[in-house]
Design a protein around this motif. Sequence first.
Motif, mmCIF file in Angstrom:
data_model
loop_
_atom_site.group_PDB
_atom_site.id
_atom_site.type_symbol
_atom_site.label_atom_id
_atom_site.label_comp_id
_atom_site.label_asym_id
_atom_site.label_seq_id
_atom_site.Cartn_x
_atom_site.Cartn_y
_atom_site.Cartn_z
ATOM 1 N N ARG A 74 11.355 -58.611 -16.428
ATOM 2 C CA ARG A 74 10.631 -59.634 -15.657
ATOM 3 C C ARG A 74 11.174 -61.047 -15.869
ATOM 4 N N LEU A 75 12.291 -61.159 -16.549
ATOM 5 C CA LEU A 75 12.884 -62.479 -16.730
ATOM 6 C C LEU A 75 13.237 -63.077 -15.370
ATOM 7 N N PRO A 76 12.903 -64.339 -15.174
ATOM 8 C CA PRO A 76 13.297 -64.975 -13.914
ATOM 9 C C PRO A 76 14.808 -65.181 -13.893
ATOM 10 N N PRO A 77 15.386 -65.427 -12.722
ATOM 11 C CA PRO A 77 16.836 -65.668 -12.642
ATOM 12 C C PRO A 77 17.248 -66.769 -13.621
ATOM 13 N N GLY A 78 18.254 -66.479 -14.419
ATOM 14 C CA GLY A 78 18.730 -67.430 -15.420
ATOM 15 C C GLY A 78 17.961 -67.370 -16.732
ATOM 16 N N GLY A 79 16.840 -66.665 -16.758
ATOM 17 C CA GLY A 79 16.045 -66.536 -17.980
ATOM 18 C C GLY A 79 16.680 -65.555 -18.932
ATOM 19 N N GLU A 80 16.522 -65.804 -20.219
ATOM 20 C CA GLU A 80 17.140 -64.925 -21.217
ATOM 21 C C GLU A 80 16.176 -64.460 -22.296
ATOM 22 N N GLN A 81 15.061 -65.174 -22.471
ATOM 23 C CA GLN A 81 14.220 -64.876 -23.621
ATOM 24 C C GLN A 81 12.759 -64.679 -23.239
ATOM 25 N N ILE A 82 12.060 -63.957 -24.119
ATOM 26 C CA ILE A 82 10.637 -63.696 -23.960
ATOM 27 C C ILE A 82 9.896 -64.335 -25.122
ATOM 28 N N VAL A 83 8.575 -64.344 -25.046
ATOM 29 C CA VAL A 83 7.742 -64.877 -26.119
ATOM 30 C C VAL A 83 6.741 -63.795 -26.522
ATOM 31 N N GLY A 84 6.480 -63.699 -27.808
ATOM 32 C CA GLY A 84 5.480 -62.767 -28.326
ATOM 33 C C GLY A 84 4.256 -63.538 -28.771
ATOM 34 N N ILE A 85 3.088 -63.129 -28.303
ATOM 35 C CA ILE A 85 1.839 -63.793 -28.667
ATOM 36 C C ILE A 85 0.967 -62.785 -29.401
ATOM 37 N N PHE A 86 0.731 -63.051 -30.670
ATOM 38 C CA PHE A 86 -0.121 -62.190 -31.483
ATOM 39 C C PHE A 86 -1.494 -62.823 -31.576
ATOM 40 N N ASP A 87 -2.473 -62.199 -30.939
ATOM 41 C CA ASP A 87 -3.851 -62.661 -31.001
ATOM 42 C C ASP A 87 -4.448 -62.099 -32.291
ATOM 43 N N LEU A 88 -4.623 -62.970 -33.263
ATOM 44 C CA LEU A 88 -5.075 -62.527 -34.589
ATOM 45 C C LEU A 88 -6.581 -62.662 -34.787
ATOM 46 N N ARG A 89 -7.296 -63.026 -33.743
ATOM 47 C CA ARG A 89 -8.748 -63.096 -33.861
ATOM 48 C C ARG A 89 -9.281 -61.693 -34.114
ATOM 49 N N GLY A 90 -10.112 -61.552 -35.109
ATOM 50 C CA GLY A 90 -10.684 -60.258 -35.451
ATOM 51 C C GLY A 90 -9.788 -59.381 -36.308
ATOM 52 N N PHE A 91 -8.625 -59.873 -36.713
ATOM 53 C CA PHE A 91 -7.714 -59.108 -37.577
ATOM 54 C C PHE A 91 -8.394 -58.819 -38.910
ATOM 55 N N GLN A 92 -8.322 -57.556 -39.330
ATOM 56 C CA GLN A 92 -8.844 -57.150 -40.635
ATOM 57 C C GLN A 92 -7.713 -56.464 -41.393
ATOM 58 N N PHE A 93 -7.428 -56.967 -42.570
ATOM 59 C CA PHE A 93 -6.280 -56.480 -43.335
ATOM 60 C C PHE A 93 -6.334 -54.967 -43.515
ATOM 61 N N ALA A 94 -7.464 -54.440 -43.961
ATOM 62 C CA ALA A 94 -7.568 -53.012 -44.273
ATOM 63 C C ALA A 94 -7.406 -52.135 -43.032
ATOM 64 N N GLN A 95 -7.802 -52.624 -41.878
ATOM 65 C CA GLN A 95 -7.748 -51.811 -40.673
ATOM 66 C C GLN A 95 -6.509 -52.051 -39.822
ATOM 67 N N ASN A 96 -6.012 -53.275 -39.798
ATOM 68 C CA ASN A 96 -4.977 -53.616 -38.813
ATOM 69 C C ASN A 96 -3.594 -53.899 -39.386
#
Length: 189
Positions: free
Chosen positions: A93-115
């Motif tokens: 889905r990169l637009p013409p001339g585009g080379e990179q993507i972005v990763g967004i980690f939604d950490l709301r509600g993250f629990q160490f033992a479970q996630n």
Amino acid sequence: DEATLKWYLRDRYFDVDEAEQKLRSMLKWRQSFQPQSTTAQMVAAELASGKAYVHNYTDKYGRPAIVIRTRRHFPLTDSKRLAAYLIDTAISRLPPGGEQIVGIFDLRGFQFAQNADFQFAAFMIEAFFEYYPRRVSQVLFVEAPWVFFPAWEVIKPLMRKYAALVRFLSVSELRSEFFTPEALPEDFR
């Protein structure tokens, strides 16, 4: 193809031997793992979990975004195929001339033992830096709770210099700096 060869040469600062070694490693992985053969049906159960998706719009910088809802990730599932599918989808889905993507980690509600999932984190680091080099321009950790930071202390050294791509930010910073109101992922409205 020629574009891939050039990409690996640029990634290795035009060191032909290093580029060849890294390219061969990627090709061997693609031959054994077969991410290019993965279909939406093959990862339907993982997609249905809602743990990750490719957002329909690019950010203000024209980068397709993969949104990961960490609170919905559980270590016992095999998310590697889903991750490769989402990366390939975002790159397509990169637009013409585009080379990179972005990763967004939604950490709301993250629990160490479970996630927390160190095996998956190691796979993601390997994938982004060995099989998809320089395709990720930035990794955004949104609303990281204090319980996330012990996991970060384990992951950060594995990333080496690429840890500089990571930015911790709030939802309001994500809204104002990275997306227009119309293009903002639903999770952050």
